[in-house]
Enzyme design. Structure first.
Site, PDB file in Angstrom:
ATOM      1  N   GLU A 174       6.542 -17.082 -10.729  1.00 18.17           N
ATOM      2  CA  GLU A 174       7.376 -16.056 -10.163  1.00 18.17           C
ATOM      3  C   GLU A 174       6.853 -14.675 -10.442  1.00 18.17           C
ATOM      4  O   GLU A 174       6.756 -13.788  -9.600  1.00 18.17           O
ATOM      5  CB  GLU A 174       8.921 -16.381 -10.721  1.00 18.17           C
ATOM      6  CG  GLU A 174       9.956 -15.028 -10.269  1.00 18.17           C
ATOM      7  CD  GLU A 174      10.157 -15.341  -8.642  1.00 18.17           C
ATOM      8  OE1 GLU A 174      10.456 -16.340  -8.152  1.00 18.17           O
ATOM      9  OE2 GLU A 174       9.352 -14.409  -8.001  1.00 18.17           O
ATOM     10  N   LYS A 205      -1.592 -12.033  -3.159  1.00 23.28           N
ATOM     11  CA  LYS A 205      -0.217 -12.144  -3.138  1.00 23.28           C
ATOM     12  C   LYS A 205       0.266 -12.532  -2.006  1.00 23.28           C
ATOM     13  O   LYS A 205       1.373 -13.424  -1.989  1.00 23.28           O
ATOM     14  CB  LYS A 205       0.314 -10.593  -3.707  1.00 23.28           C
ATOM     15  CG  LYS A 205       0.467 -10.354  -5.243  1.00 23.28           C
ATOM     16  CD  LYS A 205       0.693  -8.920  -5.421  1.00 23.28           C
ATOM     17  CE  LYS A 205       0.426  -8.355  -6.845  1.00 23.28           C
ATOM     18  NZ  LYS A 205       0.533  -7.010  -7.121  1.00 23.28           N
ATOM     19  N   ASP A 258      -5.789  -7.016  -4.364  1.00 25.36           N
ATOM     20  CA  ASP A 258      -4.485  -7.710  -5.052  1.00 25.36           C
ATOM     21  C   ASP A 258      -3.644  -8.129  -4.078  1.00 25.36           C
ATOM     22  O   ASP A 258      -2.873  -9.116  -4.322  1.00 25.36           O
ATOM     23  CB  ASP A 258      -4.000  -6.272  -5.891  1.00 25.36           C
ATOM     24  CG  ASP A 258      -2.831  -6.535  -6.691  1.00 25.36           C
ATOM     25  OD1 ASP A 258      -2.776  -7.587  -7.598  1.00 25.36           O
ATOM     26  OD2 ASP A 258      -1.692  -6.118  -6.169  1.00 25.36           O
ATOM     27  N   GLU A 318      -5.486   1.552 -12.237  1.00 30.71           N
ATOM     28  CA  GLU A 318      -6.397   1.238 -13.445  1.00 30.71           C
ATOM     29  C   GLU A 318      -7.247   2.063 -13.484  1.00 30.71           C
ATOM     30  O   GLU A 318      -7.792   2.730 -12.437  1.00 30.71           O
ATOM     31  CB  GLU A 318      -6.897  -0.304 -13.186  1.00 30.71           C
ATOM     32  CG  GLU A 318      -5.944  -1.467 -13.016  1.00 30.71           C
ATOM     33  CD  GLU A 318      -5.619  -2.144 -13.938  1.00 30.71           C
ATOM     34  OE1 GLU A 318      -6.058  -1.673 -15.153  1.00 30.71           O
ATOM     35  OE2 GLU A 318      -4.320  -2.596 -13.773  1.00 30.71           O
ATOM     36  N   GLY A 368      -1.110   6.571 -15.429  1.00 32.12           N
ATOM     37  CA  GLY A 368      -1.410   5.228 -15.947  1.00 32.12           C
ATOM     38  C   GLY A 368      -1.027   4.221 -14.944  1.00 32.12           C
ATOM     39  O   GLY A 368      -0.925   2.906 -15.363  1.00 32.12           O
ATOM     40  N   ILE A 406      10.616  -8.667  -9.112  1.00 29.15           N
ATOM     41  CA  ILE A 406      11.494  -9.148  -7.701  1.00 29.15           C
ATOM     42  C   ILE A 406      11.647 -10.425  -7.798  1.00 29.15           C
ATOM     43  O   ILE A 406      10.526 -11.240  -7.835  1.00 29.15           O
ATOM     44  CB  ILE A 406      11.143  -8.644  -6.607  1.00 29.15           C
ATOM     45  CG1 ILE A 406      10.939  -7.146  -6.720  1.00 29.15           C
ATOM     46  CG2 ILE A 406      11.813  -8.874  -5.262  1.00 29.15           C
ATOM     47  CD1 ILE A 406      10.142  -6.531  -5.481  1.00 29.15           C
ATOM     48  N   GLY A 416       6.015  -8.537  -9.052  1.00 33.37           N
ATOM     49  CA  GLY A 416       6.758  -7.962 -10.491  1.00 33.37           C
ATOM     50  C   GLY A 416       8.054  -8.710 -10.976  1.00 33.37           C
ATOM     51  O   GLY A 416       8.192  -9.846 -10.634  1.00 33.37           O
TER      52      GLY A 416
HETATM   53  N1  HSE Z   1      -2.125  -3.678 -10.152  1.00 34.82           N
HETATM   54  C1  HSE Z   1      -0.916  -4.319  -9.425  1.00 34.82           C
HETATM   55  C2  HSE Z   1       0.220  -3.228  -8.554  1.00 34.82           C
HETATM   56  C3  HSE Z   1      -0.130  -4.786 -10.607  1.00 34.82           C
HETATM   57  O1  HSE Z   1      -0.246  -1.926  -8.631  1.00 34.82           O
HETATM   58  O2  HSE Z   1       1.070  -3.335  -8.052  1.00 34.82           O
HETATM   59  C4  HSE Z   1       1.130  -5.592 -10.258  1.00 34.82           C
HETATM   60  O3  HSE Z   1       0.472  -6.969  -9.801  1.00 34.82           O
END
Ligand code: HSE
Length: 400
Positions: free
Chosen positions: A123, A199, A195, A184, A181, A130, A128
């Site tokens: 999940e 997803k 990313d 990255e 922060g 959700i 995150g």
């Molecule tokens: N780098 C990802 C973001 C972290 O900024 O959403 C969460 O998957």
């Protein structure tokens, strides 16, 4: 029920905290204690309240028959893959926040879990905190889904929000996100859409039953978006958002993509700001469902990891399932149709109309216009014909 956490980083420490702070609540729900027994990490944490639980050798966890669930929050598809496989083969359920691993080896890992009579749940891998996956596996699974789309990356959504609210160029907004922060040091996977690609592959697999490899998903990031595009979008009442989209058309075509889109502000996705994520699910009876919340961070992501542990403890798991993508899935992106926002220069104005069809100028924005609906292949051909007339495309963003 005993738990081992693999990786004591941002998510792992959040999971340890939640299992401790909410221990009574979890025990009351499950009718049994849920106990954190081990934390695997190669680093030393002498001042941690969990210092007595640390181990460095995975085989300690693997061989301990009292460990029921392993929470893999290491990330990546290297050692995390090996440990997940070994844990499942040892008859332990695995819960994970690792989108890369699920997108690359999820099909195999789900199969092993099924054969061993345990669970592989993730999940936390999308959105995150959700609960974005469990509705697709369970509460909405009796609907025929025609679209699952989302703002699935907090870093890029923060950058785009700053570009809109401060009028900052991309590079400045990225630098600010890094300073805070959110982004990255090496933000490539976020800003290039990698990313989001992982997803949306997971969301599409749960919605449409096939796991599409990343290489087959058209993926664009946000690095080409200019301050001027943001201003033009505002003029026509739109936001620009990086979307993962999986669309099942009535004729059966399934298009899956990652790209920035202009979204009219009347739609809820357009209003999701900052580091928040949002997922739209469109079902044939339920209509549109919007899921909204924190898409990253220690506590929200830990909440999703612990949700999977809670489901296993209570025996209320809906098992995720899909097969590897068959030939012809996804449909060829070149036949995907949409309208487009375009900024063009260097050719006679008349060439624009002749090549792109009945365009709609954006008032006050020189050389910016909206095209009629056209397929990706027609778009590519038009750009080539435009270049042959001396024209150049400065910017191109699809319309939702
Ligand atoms: N780098 C990802 C973001 C972290 O900024 O959403 C969460 O998957």
């Amino acid at each position: 029920m005993n738990i081992a956490i693999l990786g004591f980083g941002t998510v792992g420490s959040g999971v340890a905290e939640m299992l401790t702070q909410n221990k009574d609540l979890l025990a009351k729900r499950a009718g049994k204690d849920i106990t954190l027994k081990y934390i695997l990490d190669i680093r030393e944490f002498p001042n941690s309240p969990f210092r007595d639980l640390f181990v460095k050798d995975f085989s300690v966890i693997e061989q301990d028959e009292t460990v029921d669930v392993v929470a893999e929050v290491i990330g990546g598809a290297g050692i995390a893959y090996e440990f997940t496989k070994r844990a499942l083969l040892a008859g332990k359920s695995v819960v994970s926040s690792n989108k890369e691993l699920v997108a690359t080896h999820g099909t195999e890992l789900l199969q092993i879990a099924k054969e061993k009579g345990v669970y592989y749940l993730f999940e936390a891998a999308v959105g995150g905190g959700i609960p974005a996956l469990s509705p697709l596996v369970d509460d909405l699974a009796h609907n025929k889904i025609s679209e699952v789309s989302g703002i699935l990356n907090g870093t890029t959504n923060y950058i785009l929000t700053q570009m809109f609210s401060l009028g900052a160029p991309f590079s400045e907004a990225l630098a600010e996100a890094q300073a805070k922060g959110y982004a990255e040091k090496d933000p490539t996977a976020d800003i290039e859409g990698i990313d989001v690609c992982r997803k949306i592959a997971i969301l599409a697999a749960l919605s449409f039953g096939e796991m599409i490899p990343a290489s087959a998903i058209h993926t664009e990031g946000i690095t080409a978006i200019r301050k001027e595009d943001v201003q033009a979008a505002e003029k026509i009442g739109c936001s620009i958002k990086l979307l993962g989209r999986a669309i099942k058309e009535a004729e059966g075509d399934l298009y899956v993509m990652v790209a920035p889109f202009l979204i009219p502000k009347s739609l809820p996705l357009a209003e999701i700001a900052g580091v928040y994520n949002g997922v739209l699910v469109r079902g044939n009876f339920v209509g549109d469902v919007m899921l909204y919340g924190r898409g990253a961070g220690s506590h929200p992501t830990a909440s999703a990891v612990v949700a999977d542990i809670d489901h296993i403890a209570r025996g209320t798991v809906a098992r995720p399932a899909w097969s590897a993508a068959k030939d012809g899935t996804p449909s060829d992106f070149s036949s995907f149709f949409c309208r487009r926002y375009v900024v063009a220069e260097g050719a006679e104005q008349s060439a624009i109309g002749i090549i792109f069809g009945e365009t709609e100028p954006i008032s006050g924005e020189e050389n910016a216009f909206l095209t009629p609906m056209m397929s990706e292949s027609t778009w590519t051909d038009s750009v080539e014909r435009f270049a042959a007339c001396g024209g150049k495309i400065i910017s191109h963003i699809r319309l939702y």
